[in-house]
Scaffold this motif. Structure first.
Motif, PDB file in Angstrom:
ATOM      1  N   PRO A   2     -18.718 -48.986 -52.484  1.00 12.41           N
ATOM      2  CA  PRO A   2     -19.685 -48.129 -53.182  1.00 12.41           C
ATOM      3  C   PRO A   2     -20.704 -48.994 -53.913  1.00 12.41           C
ATOM      4  O   PRO A   2     -20.353 -49.840 -54.729  1.00 12.41           O
ATOM      5  N   VAL A   3     -21.991 -48.772 -53.630  1.00 13.87           N
ATOM      6  CA  VAL A   3     -23.060 -49.514 -54.280  1.00 13.87           C
ATOM      7  C   VAL A   3     -23.584 -48.757 -55.491  1.00 13.87           C
ATOM      8  O   VAL A   3     -23.863 -49.334 -56.527  1.00 13.87           O
ATOM      9  N   ALA A  21     -22.985 -35.285 -53.662  1.00 12.26           N
ATOM     10  CA  ALA A  21     -24.039 -36.267 -53.448  1.00 12.26           C
ATOM     11  C   ALA A  21     -23.489 -37.677 -53.329  1.00 12.26           C
ATOM     12  O   ALA A  21     -24.205 -38.589 -52.954  1.00 12.26           O
ATOM     13  N   GLN A  22     -22.211 -37.868 -53.615  1.00  6.83           N
ATOM     14  CA  GLN A  22     -21.655 -39.209 -53.558  1.00  6.83           C
ATOM     15  C   GLN A  22     -21.302 -39.582 -52.130  1.00  6.83           C
ATOM     16  O   GLN A  22     -20.805 -38.775 -51.361  1.00  6.83           O
ATOM     17  N   ALA A  23     -21.565 -40.824 -51.775  1.00  3.76           N
ATOM     18  CA  ALA A  23     -21.210 -41.294 -50.450  1.00  3.76           C
ATOM     19  C   ALA A  23     -19.699 -41.322 -50.301  1.00  3.76           C
ATOM     20  O   ALA A  23     -18.973 -41.550 -51.253  1.00  3.76           O
ATOM     21  N   VAL A  43     -22.430 -53.688 -39.569  1.00  2.57           N
ATOM     22  CA  VAL A  43     -22.751 -53.505 -40.984  1.00  2.57           C
ATOM     23  C   VAL A  43     -23.610 -52.258 -41.107  1.00  2.57           C
ATOM     24  O   VAL A  43     -24.600 -52.111 -40.384  1.00  2.57           O
ATOM     25  N   ALA A  44     -23.226 -51.375 -42.016  1.00  2.38           N
ATOM     26  CA  ALA A  44     -23.947 -50.112 -42.165  1.00  2.38           C
ATOM     27  C   ALA A  44     -24.243 -49.835 -43.623  1.00  2.38           C
ATOM     28  O   ALA A  44     -23.507 -50.258 -44.517  1.00  2.38           O
ATOM     29  N   VAL A  45     -25.332 -49.113 -43.836  1.00  2.00           N
ATOM     30  CA  VAL A  45     -25.693 -48.609 -45.157  1.00  2.00           C
ATOM     31  C   VAL A  45     -25.869 -47.112 -45.044  1.00  2.00           C
ATOM     32  O   VAL A  45     -26.533 -46.620 -44.128  1.00  2.00           O
ATOM     33  N   MET A  46     -25.245 -46.374 -45.977  1.00  2.48           N
ATOM     34  CA  MET A  46     -25.353 -44.919 -46.003  1.00  2.48           C
ATOM     35  C   MET A  46     -25.920 -44.482 -47.335  1.00  2.48           C
ATOM     36  O   MET A  46     -25.495 -44.955 -48.387  1.00  2.48           O
ATOM     37  N   TRP A  47     -26.875 -43.568 -47.236  1.00  9.89           N
ATOM     38  CA  TRP A  47     -27.555 -43.049 -48.421  1.00  9.89           C
ATOM     39  C   TRP A  47     -27.476 -41.533 -48.406  1.00  9.89           C
ATOM     40  O   TRP A  47     -27.859 -40.899 -47.434  1.00  9.89           O
TER      41      TRP A  47
END
Length: 552
Positions: free
Chosen positions: A257-258, A24-26, A317-321
């Motif tokens: 990593p957020v 489950a971790q990006a 710029v990208a965000v991955m969930w």
């Protein structure tokens, strides 16, 4: 969802299909979704067959002709998967024999193939191909090949292949991909509304080469953030007027990593994109020369004309969930091709019997490169969806893995290169003994051509394609089954010489085993094409089929 044939895109990783602890971790960016993979359930299904069918087609509009044909076909459906390889294929050859002078004879090859093989750990060979038919309208609009007869039916062939490599050097992950592709449209005529006037030249053939390489470290392997550098190269050489698309870029990326399920990626780099062509050969009166194949003859002695030349800084710029191994979302915005560019993917599989996917894209390419990219994105495990009357492939394949539709690639077969933002979505589900799926999308192509050349009339033209494809099938006991599918295309163009056109079709079929290997089929269908020009009649055709199929 990056892959070798998408070197034009700053890519981001898809869900970890392996699952397991930490799935489950990006994870950091990887330029290939298949390099070095080694999982897969074992499966071997190879089904060759022959068919003999009797078909009746009745023209509902604008005439009332009734034509009869005999179809003789041979084909093979295959699905093979193991720990180190996978391939799905459906290939068919068909001969049509008309029963009257108005019912013309003809033959067709249709098929779709997608797969990979692991050569050694970390090295795989990817390959795929498509053969299908479309109905080419004046100006290059291409409808699904539902109409059974007519001079507008055109064969389209596309293949690609190449290696993918994934390895490590200490803490550094290294990935590289190369793809080569070839696409051919067997349509001989360029549409000219008036002698010496502007023409919409139909795509002939192209060769595509794509390469990318990336090296980087994951977060916490060396630093709290991931670092990577990458480069890519794309070139498509189109035979029409010696057109060439070339896109080169280099970039550096930082992965932050957020949280356990979210990460952000920033990329910055340099890109150089150039599109060029030559003009058509001119006769003594200055008119373009058309060759025996119906296409403009290229003036090889003429210098290249630049149609598009953009270079400079690019960023993204990208965000991955990724909250679980069954759900993944990525969205990015940046600067590409000198303007703002958007993209993203969504993959959601709530269980083992259903999946939903969405892809938002933005590329500069020709018809061949665009089609190669979509073939490469198909899953390795699928079943072809065919029209039971014509044998043609429909817009989607039946699969519970990822993006599974190609309909958006076939809306226009103009030879000019284009920038194509678009969106495609698909949903598939198994319900008891039934399989069902639906795909829909939008593809917008703004064409790019050099001023002062015969293609100049295409520069700035916008073709839009809204498409829909659906299928459903099920069993009726142990010895019988049924299927139905439908498609729709709504094509519009800003070209004043080309009107809007729409295509529709729906079919239904019933199958029954007479013996263990012999199957009887009955099917009905209706196809139509409508235009916004009142001077052009709509075309509607109804068809019916009865036949036998023997499986070896």
């Amino acid at each position: 969802m990056p892959c070798g044939a998408q070197a034009q895109i700053i890519g981001y990783d898809q869900p970890d299909a392996e699952g397991g602890e930490g799935a489950a971790q990006a994870e950091p960016y990887k330029p290939s979704k298949r390099a070095g993979r080694g999982k897969g359930s074992r499966r071997l299904v190879v089904q060759p067959y022959i068919e003999v069918n009797q078909v009746v087609t009745a023209e509902l509009s604008p005439g009332d002709d009734v034509l009869t044909y005999t179809e003789v076909a041979a084909g093979i459906d295959a699905g093979i998967s193991g720990q180190r390889n996978a391939v799905s294929a459906s290939v068919r050859y068909e001969r049509r024999i008309g029963w009257s002078d108005r019912a013309s004879d003809g033959d067709a090859i249709s098929g779709i193939v997608r797969g990979y093989a692991t050569v050694v750990p970390g090295v795989t060979i990817e390959a795929g191909g498509l053969a299908t038919q479309v109905n080419v309208e004046n100006g290059g609009s291409a409808l699904a090949g539902g109409l059974f007869d007519g001079d507008s039916r055109t064969n389209v062939y596309s293949i690609y292949g190449g290696p993918s490599v994934a390895t490590r050097a200490g803490d550094v992950n290294i990935n590289a991909n190369y793809r080569a592709g070839f696409t051919k449209v067997e349509h001989s005529d360029a549409f000219v509304a008036t002698p010496g006037g502007a023409a919409s030249d139909v795509f002939d053939k192209s060769v595509v080469q794509v390469a990318d390489v990336e090296a980087g470290v994951a977060p916490y392997d060396v630093l709290p953030v991931g670092l990577a550098v990458a480069g890519s190269f794309y070139q498509e050489d189109i035979s029409n007027l010696d057109q060439r698309v070339r896109d080169m870029q280099a970039r550096a990326m930082v992965t932050v990593p957020v949280s356990r399920t979210v990460q952000a990626v920033g990329a910055i780099g340099y890109e150089d994109v150039e599109i060029s062509s030559r003009d058509a050969l001119r006769d003594a009166d200055g008119d373009p020369v058309v060759g025996s194949n119906g296409r403009f003859v290229t003036d090889k002695s003429a210098p290249r004309q630049i149609a598009y030349d953009v270079d400079g800084l690019i960023w993204d710029v990208a965000v991955m969930w990724r909250p679980s191994r069954r759900t993944s979302l990525s969205a990015h915005v940046g600067r590409r091709y000198g303007t703002t560019s958007y993209g993203g993917t969504l993959a959601y599989a709530p269980n083992d019997r259903s999946q939903f996917s969405v892809s938002v894209y933005d590329n500069v390419a020709g018809f061949g490169g665009h089609l190669n990219r979509l073939i490469d994105e198909l899953p390795d495990d699928f079943e072809a969806v065919r029209d039971p009357i014509t044998g043609d492939l429909r817009g989607c394949v039946s699969s519970l893995e990822g993006s599974n539709c190609l309909a958006g690639a076939l809306g226009s077969v103009r030879s000019a290169t284009f920038r194509a933002p678009g969106i495609a979505a698909s949903y598939s589900r198994r319900i008891g003994l039934m399989n069902a799926g639906i795909g829909a999308g939008y593809d917008r192509r703004k064409f790019i051509a050099a001023e002062g050349t015969i293609l100049a009339s295409a520069n700035g033209v916008i073709d839009e394609n809204y498409w829909l494809a659906a299928y459903i099938s099920g069993a009726l006991g142990r010895d019988a089954g049924w299927s139905a599918n439908a498609y729709a295309n709504w094509l519009s163009s800003s070209d004043p010489l080309v009107g809007d056109v729409s295509g529709y079709g729906v079919t239904a079929a019933y199958y029954r085993l007479l013996t263990q290997r012999l199957r009887a089929t009955a099917a009905v269908g209706i196809d139509g094409a409508t235009r916004d020009d009142p001077a052009i009649n709509d075309i509607w055709t109804a068809s019916a089929l009865v036949g036998l199929r023997y499986n070896f």
